[in-house]
Design an enzyme around this catalytic site. Sequence first.
Site, PDB file in Angstrom:
ATOM      1  CG  HIS A 191      -1.862  -0.944   1.425  1.00  0.00           C
ATOM      2  ND1 HIS A 191      -3.312  -0.731   1.011  1.00  0.00           N
ATOM      3  CD2 HIS A 191      -2.117  -2.230   1.693  1.00  0.00           C
ATOM      4  CE1 HIS A 191      -4.099  -1.722   1.227  1.00  0.00           C
ATOM      5  NE2 HIS A 191      -3.079  -2.733   1.581  1.00  0.00           N
ATOM      6  CG  HIS A 236      -3.766   2.322  10.304  1.00  0.00           C
ATOM      7  ND1 HIS A 236      -4.491   1.706   9.438  1.00  0.00           N
ATOM      8  CD2 HIS A 236      -4.089   3.650  10.130  1.00  0.00           C
ATOM      9  CE1 HIS A 236      -5.735   2.878   9.111  1.00  0.00           C
ATOM     10  NE2 HIS A 236      -5.456   3.736   9.497  1.00  0.00           N
ATOM     11  CD  GLU A 239      -7.260   7.528   9.808  1.00  0.00           C
ATOM     12  OE1 GLU A 239      -8.250   6.606   9.628  1.00  0.00           O
ATOM     13  OE2 GLU A 239      -6.109   7.243   9.511  1.00  0.00           O
ATOM     14  CE1 TYR A 291     -12.987   2.521   2.928  1.00  0.00           C
ATOM     15  CE2 TYR A 291     -13.214   1.510   5.001  1.00  0.00           C
ATOM     16  CZ  TYR A 291     -12.339   2.079   4.047  1.00  0.00           C
ATOM     17  OH  TYR A 291     -10.912   2.252   4.433  1.00  0.00           O
ATOM     18  CG  HIS A 332     -11.033   4.860  13.446  1.00  0.00           C
ATOM     19  ND1 HIS A 332     -11.686   4.662  12.419  1.00  0.00           N
ATOM     20  CD2 HIS A 332     -11.578   3.688  14.425  1.00  0.00           C
ATOM     21  CE1 HIS A 332     -12.501   3.526  12.311  1.00  0.00           C
ATOM     22  NE2 HIS A 332     -12.474   3.041  13.614  1.00  0.00           N
ATOM     23  CG  HIS A 385      -8.493   2.622  12.667  1.00  0.00           C
ATOM     24  ND1 HIS A 385      -7.631   3.596  13.275  1.00  0.00           N
ATOM     25  CD2 HIS A 385      -8.379   3.016  11.516  1.00  0.00           C
ATOM     26  CE1 HIS A 385      -7.360   4.348  12.506  1.00  0.00           C
ATOM     27  NE2 HIS A 385      -7.712   4.063  11.234  1.00  0.00           N
TER      28      HIS A 385
END
Length: 284
Positions: A138, A181, A187, A196, A215, A221
């Site tokens: 990623h 992470h 967030e 999602y 979060h 999360h």
Amino acid sequence: MLFVPQQGRLILRTEMGQIEASPTEIIVVPRGVKFAADFPDGPSRGYICENYGQPLTLPDLGPIGANGLANPRDFLYPVAWYEDYDGPCEVVAKFGGQLWRADYNHSPLNVVAWHGNYAPYKYDLKRFNTINTVSFDHPDPSIFTVLTSPSWPRGTANVEFVIFPPRWTVALDTFRPPWYHRNVMSEFMGLIYGVYDGKESFEGGGFMPGGASLHNCMAGHGPDTASFEKATNADLKPHHIDNALAFMFESRYVMRPTKFAMETKALQKDYYKCWQGLSKRFRA
Ligand SMILES: [Fe+2]
């Protein structure tokens, strides 16, 4: 102020012109510009972000170069327009954290012309040129930044508006949904439509269009159990995510839910259960 319609059209009559936005479009109104909101489709829903920092701007593209992500050509500004209206008009302003009201005998939306670049604008999120890996792993999710309000320290932001739009996922040897992470930035996430890929099937509602998740700084999360199992066992062929548009307001500051948010029936007090089915996978 950033408006993200989720259900129904939003029409903003501003001092500098009118802007109409449907879900998948956003509107930004700079600080101090008066506006009125109309909802031609009746009861509507959406998200609003009030930015107290530097004006929202496009992110630095770095090695991406001149084009990519949100392109300047796609931001639309209104033509001058004004209301010639005499009659009662309530004007509300926010100042020093408080809301203040005043009665006018005319519309304040009476600017007949303007010039410069301090003006409201709209942007269609479908115009976002998404960039992602074509090999493995990623890249940092900052590749999904539409607009940012930069701040110190470098690399963090007062607030960033980030989207997860329809796109190809092709990463090899990679767990493709967002990784597990925790991070410095807080967030706040919303879903404009669809499902999602990190929260696919949490029983009891999960992450529905019009909903939100928060979060805060350093809160761990990641994908729910069902999403984890599905992605872990997936055949890693190129896959097109075509039915989802999620977004994030991401900030270096901690976000505090209001009393309303903590007491509403919509609050999912059992949200943590979406991870309870994850099992230890250490090898003996
Ligand atoms: Fe995250």
